[in-house]
Design a protein around this motif. Sequence first.
Motif, PDB file in Angstrom:
ATOM      1  N   SER A   1      37.257  39.898  51.294  1.00 46.77           N
ATOM      2  CA  SER A   1      37.360  40.929  50.251  1.00 46.77           C
ATOM      3  C   SER A   1      38.759  40.981  49.666  1.00 46.77           C
ATOM      4  CB  SER A   1      37.044  42.313  50.835  1.00 46.77           C
ATOM      5  OG  SER A   1      35.831  42.305  51.529  1.00 46.77           O
ATOM      6  N   GLY A   2      38.864  41.604  48.515  1.00 48.50           N
ATOM      7  CA  GLY A   2      40.178  41.793  47.916  1.00 48.50           C
ATOM      8  C   GLY A   2      40.097  42.600  46.635  1.00 48.50           C
ATOM      9  N   PHE A   3      41.236  42.666  45.938  1.00 44.66           N
ATOM     10  CA  PHE A   3      41.345  43.495  44.736  1.00 44.66           C
ATOM     11  C   PHE A   3      41.654  42.633  43.518  1.00 44.66           C
ATOM     12  CE2 PHE A   3      42.996  45.877  48.461  1.00 44.66           C
ATOM     13  CZ  PHE A   3      41.891  46.695  48.631  1.00 44.66           C
ATOM     14  N   ILE A   4      41.557  43.239  42.346  1.00 44.34           N
ATOM     15  CA  ILE A   4      41.690  42.509  41.078  1.00 44.34           C
ATOM     16  C   ILE A   4      43.027  42.850  40.425  1.00 44.34           C
ATOM     17  CG2 ILE A   4      40.650  42.193  38.792  1.00 44.34           C
ATOM     18  CD1 ILE A   4      38.027  43.424  40.228  1.00 44.34           C
ATOM     19  N   TYR A   5      43.837  41.827  40.176  1.00 44.40           N
ATOM     20  CA  TYR A   5      45.097  42.069  39.478  1.00 44.40           C
ATOM     21  C   TYR A   5      44.845  42.527  38.048  1.00 44.40           C
ATOM     22  CZ  TYR A   5      47.764  39.901  43.250  1.00 44.40           C
ATOM     23  OH  TYR A   5      48.327  39.619  44.460  1.00 44.40           O
ATOM     24  N   GLN A   6      45.788  43.289  37.531  1.00 43.51           N
ATOM     25  CA  GLN A   6      45.649  43.815  36.168  1.00 43.51           C
ATOM     26  C   GLN A   6      45.491  42.708  35.127  1.00 43.51           C
ATOM     27  OE1 GLN A   6      45.019  46.698  35.121  1.00 43.51           O
ATOM     28  NE2 GLN A   6      45.663  48.140  36.698  1.00 43.51           N
ATOM     29  N   ASP A   7      46.100  41.550  35.394  1.00 48.01           N
ATOM     30  CA  ASP A   7      46.068  40.499  34.366  1.00 48.01           C
ATOM     31  C   ASP A   7      45.087  39.383  34.713  1.00 48.01           C
ATOM     32  OD1 ASP A   7      47.322  39.414  36.520  1.00 48.01           O
ATOM     33  OD2 ASP A   7      49.138  38.800  35.468  1.00 48.01           O
ATOM     34  N   GLU A   8      44.090  39.701  35.510  1.00 50.32           N
ATOM     35  CA  GLU A   8      43.221  38.671  36.078  1.00 50.32           C
ATOM     36  C   GLU A   8      41.754  38.990  35.753  1.00 50.32           C
ATOM     37  OE1 GLU A   8      43.438  36.849  40.535  1.00 50.32           O
ATOM     38  OE2 GLU A   8      43.027  38.992  40.404  1.00 50.32           O
ATOM     39  N   GLY A   9      41.014  37.988  35.271  1.00 48.59           N
ATOM     40  CA  GLY A   9      39.580  38.176  35.061  1.00 48.59           C
ATOM     41  C   GLY A   9      38.862  38.349  36.386  1.00 48.59           C
ATOM     42  N   ILE A  10      37.675  38.963  36.364  1.00 46.12           N
ATOM     43  CA  ILE A  10      37.003  39.244  37.638  1.00 46.12           C
ATOM     44  C   ILE A  10      36.504  37.973  38.331  1.00 46.12           C
ATOM     45  CG2 ILE A  10      36.431  41.650  37.148  1.00 46.12           C
ATOM     46  CD1 ILE A  10      33.625  40.786  36.348  1.00 46.12           C
ATOM     47  N   ASP A  11      36.012  36.980  37.562  1.00 48.01           N
ATOM     48  CA  ASP A  11      35.561  35.730  38.190  1.00 48.01           C
ATOM     49  C   ASP A  11      36.751  34.994  38.810  1.00 48.01           C
ATOM     50  OD1 ASP A  11      33.032  36.356  37.327  1.00 48.01           O
ATOM     51  OD2 ASP A  11      32.963  34.834  35.756  1.00 48.01           O
ATOM     52  N   GLU A  12      37.854  35.000  38.057  1.00 44.64           N
ATOM     53  CA  GLU A  12      39.106  34.401  38.534  1.00 44.64           C
ATOM     54  C   GLU A  12      39.568  35.111  39.814  1.00 44.64           C
ATOM     55  OE1 GLU A  12      43.666  34.171  36.672  1.00 44.64           O
ATOM     56  OE2 GLU A  12      42.046  35.070  35.503  1.00 44.64           O
ATOM     57  N   ALA A  13      39.477  36.427  39.825  1.00 50.33           N
ATOM     58  CA  ALA A  13      39.871  37.205  41.007  1.00 50.33           C
ATOM     59  C   ALA A  13      38.996  36.834  42.200  1.00 50.33           C
ATOM     60  CB  ALA A  13      39.766  38.702  40.723  1.00 50.33           C
ATOM     61  N   ALA A  14      37.687  36.686  41.962  1.00 50.54           N
ATOM     62  CA  ALA A  14      36.780  36.350  43.058  1.00 50.54           C
ATOM     63  C   ALA A  14      37.149  34.989  43.661  1.00 50.54           C
ATOM     64  CB  ALA A  14      35.340  36.340  42.557  1.00 50.54           C
ATOM     65  N   ARG A  15      37.462  34.021  42.799  1.00 50.06           N
ATOM     66  CA  ARG A  15      37.844  32.693  43.303  1.00 50.06           C
ATOM     67  C   ARG A  15      39.145  32.762  44.099  1.00 50.06           C
ATOM     68  NH1 ARG A  15      35.773  31.102  38.108  1.00 50.06           N
ATOM     69  NH2 ARG A  15      37.868  31.200  37.209  1.00 50.06           N
ATOM     70  N   ARG A  16      40.125  33.506  43.576  1.00 49.77           N
ATOM     71  CA  ARG A  16      41.403  33.635  44.278  1.00 49.77           C
ATOM     72  C   ARG A  16      41.228  34.329  45.628  1.00 49.77           C
ATOM     73  NH1 ARG A  16      44.090  37.912  45.118  1.00 49.77           N
ATOM     74  NH2 ARG A  16      43.125  39.060  43.404  1.00 49.77           N
ATOM     75  N   ILE A  17      40.458  35.429  45.631  1.00 51.05           N
ATOM     76  CA  ILE A  17      40.246  36.188  46.865  1.00 51.05           C
ATOM     77  C   ILE A  17      39.568  35.302  47.907  1.00 51.05           C
ATOM     78  CG2 ILE A  17      38.845  38.052  47.858  1.00 51.05           C
ATOM     79  CD1 ILE A  17      39.439  39.565  45.117  1.00 51.05           C
ATOM     80  N   LEU A  18      38.551  34.561  47.466  1.00 51.49           N
ATOM     81  CA  LEU A  18      37.862  33.679  48.410  1.00 51.49           C
ATOM     82  C   LEU A  18      38.832  32.651  48.991  1.00 51.49           C
ATOM     83  CD1 LEU A  18      35.177  32.883  49.724  1.00 51.49           C
ATOM     84  CD2 LEU A  18      34.899  31.203  47.886  1.00 51.49           C
ATOM     85  N   GLU A  19      39.666  32.073  48.143  1.00 51.57           N
ATOM     86  CA  GLU A  19      40.614  31.076  48.646  1.00 51.57           C
ATOM     87  C   GLU A  19      41.658  31.724  49.562  1.00 51.57           C
ATOM     88  OE1 GLU A  19      42.564  28.614  45.734  1.00 51.57           O
ATOM     89  OE2 GLU A  19      43.607  27.459  47.298  1.00 51.57           O
ATOM     90  N   ASP A  20      42.184  32.881  49.147  1.00 50.85           N
ATOM     91  CA  ASP A  20      43.182  33.586  49.967  1.00 50.85           C
ATOM     92  C   ASP A  20      42.624  33.931  51.349  1.00 50.85           C
ATOM     93  OD1 ASP A  20      44.964  33.516  47.895  1.00 50.85           O
ATOM     94  OD2 ASP A  20      44.885  35.651  47.428  1.00 50.85           O
ATOM     95  N   ARG A  21      41.363  34.350  51.386  1.00 50.44           N
ATOM     96  CA  ARG A  21      40.807  34.892  52.626  1.00 50.44           C
ATOM     97  C   ARG A  21      40.101  33.854  53.486  1.00 50.44           C
ATOM     98  NH1 ARG A  21      41.292  37.415  55.493  1.00 50.44           N
ATOM     99  NH2 ARG A  21      39.732  39.000  55.865  1.00 50.44           N
ATOM    100  N   THR A  22      39.765  32.687  52.885  1.00 45.42           N
ATOM    101  CA  THR A  22      38.992  31.690  53.659  1.00 45.42           C
ATOM    102  C   THR A  22      39.494  30.261  53.488  1.00 45.42           C
ATOM    103  OG1 THR A  22      37.395  31.098  51.930  1.00 45.42           O
ATOM    104  CG2 THR A  22      36.925  33.094  53.220  1.00 45.42           C
TER     105      THR A  22
END
Lengths: 247, 247
Positions: B48-69
């Motif tokens: 899980s994670g949060f969405i940066y102000q300057d980040e699209g939601i799909d982009e955020a999901a990809r980043r969160i997945l990479e950060d966490r796994t």
Amino acid sequence: MRDIQSPSEQDYIQQLSIDCVIFGYQDSQLSVLVPKLNFRGDFWALPSGFIYQDEGIDEAARRILEDRTGIKDIYLEQFRVFGNSPRSNIRFLERLIELNEDTLGDKRFGRKEFDWITRRFVSIGYYALVDLNKVVPRKTELDESIDWYPVRALPPMIMDHQEMVNSALETLQLNLDQKLIAFNLLPETFTMRELQELYESIFDRAFARNNFQKKILDLDVLERLEKKFTGAANKAPFLYRFRNGNP
Amino acid sequence: MRDIQSPSEQDYIQQLSIDCVIFGYQDSQLSVLVPKLNFRGDFWALPSGFIYQDEGIDEAARRILEDRTGIKDIYLEQFRVFGNSPRSNIRFLERLIELNEDTLGDKRFGRKEFDWITRRFVSIGYYALVDLNKVVPRKTELDESIDWYPVRALPPMIMDHQEMVNSALETLQLNLDQKLIAFNLLPETFTMRELQELYESIFDRAFARNNFQKKILDLDVLERLEKKFTGAANKAPFLYRFRNGNP
């Protein structure tokens, strides 16, 4: 009903909104309900609003729809979240300023509300499909008018609202087989031809009659009724109804 | 990679999070990837994670997945928003306090971050289905471990994460026909039996072989290849592959 015109930082979840795509079906035609905003200039926008801190999102969607259109007690379902581009009302509001300086004075928004509403928003899209004869939309004081427009000839809408309609239509097409009963669009008994016309209006193409009938019967949700004796039985079409307790 | 441990009011959209349900497929078994958090007590939670102000939601999901796994470059898609109950981390965090007072001291969260993270959250669920052999999850310092668990025997997870998995699984079942190619799960060529095993693991039931073959061929996405001459041709199953350019 709480005040829908003055979003406040404490009452609502920030930067999160809900937009409703309401499809209407009548006489083999598919339409979308679009209010025209009561500002100088031509601004059409989907029925939208914000989520109270103590309110579930489905509950918020139903309240927003009722507040903005008067429509209630319909089957409303979320279909997608919009938040890839930096979605913001700012261009729309800047255009309003150009057209009418008063709009952002005390008359409608204070500075605080303006700052609140011009931040980036992520929006949850909800959609419904209703029988146009069964609902009576009513405009609010935010609107100049509220009308049904043909789904493939909508007026230009603010922000990404056209994209929202396109996406809702894709979802509707993808899920139509499963949602047929939930949408409650057809009379209690109906002919295969009436059902085919519904599909054709949603998919915007003709289906071959035999293939369509086979596909629908394979869904295993219909019950075929006895033909009434009319003296010309071979011309009367079969009537169908949805079986109780089926998906 | 930005710091994932100190959520701040300015950097992220408030009260909005993303949770990822990653299904893994291997040897006819469907699993879900679940990190176990590195706190005293047994806390399993979806990545899980949060969405940066300057980040699209799909982009955020990809980043969160990479950060966490550590997993990247996979087909990830949103499936539903969770926000009907007043979802909050507070019970989870209160339990952490009971177990380990230090957890909420300077060590992990300051008071400001604690206030931020214990408010109600609406969460966007994303899901993916991957070939377990093609990804190597790696745990972060937030985690004690990260493992694949059988989808029908998951460890107890925090908040509504089990409900999220159930909902993602329903979406997977509903969309499997359309997503077969996108998920890229099967080798370039495969037998009908291998495809049937994939379906059976996802639907958790057996399919009749003839019906399954007919249903799949009706999707019109497969190309049947010539049998290789093996000296026992009548026993060798046909091989299939996905046709280019199909949905």
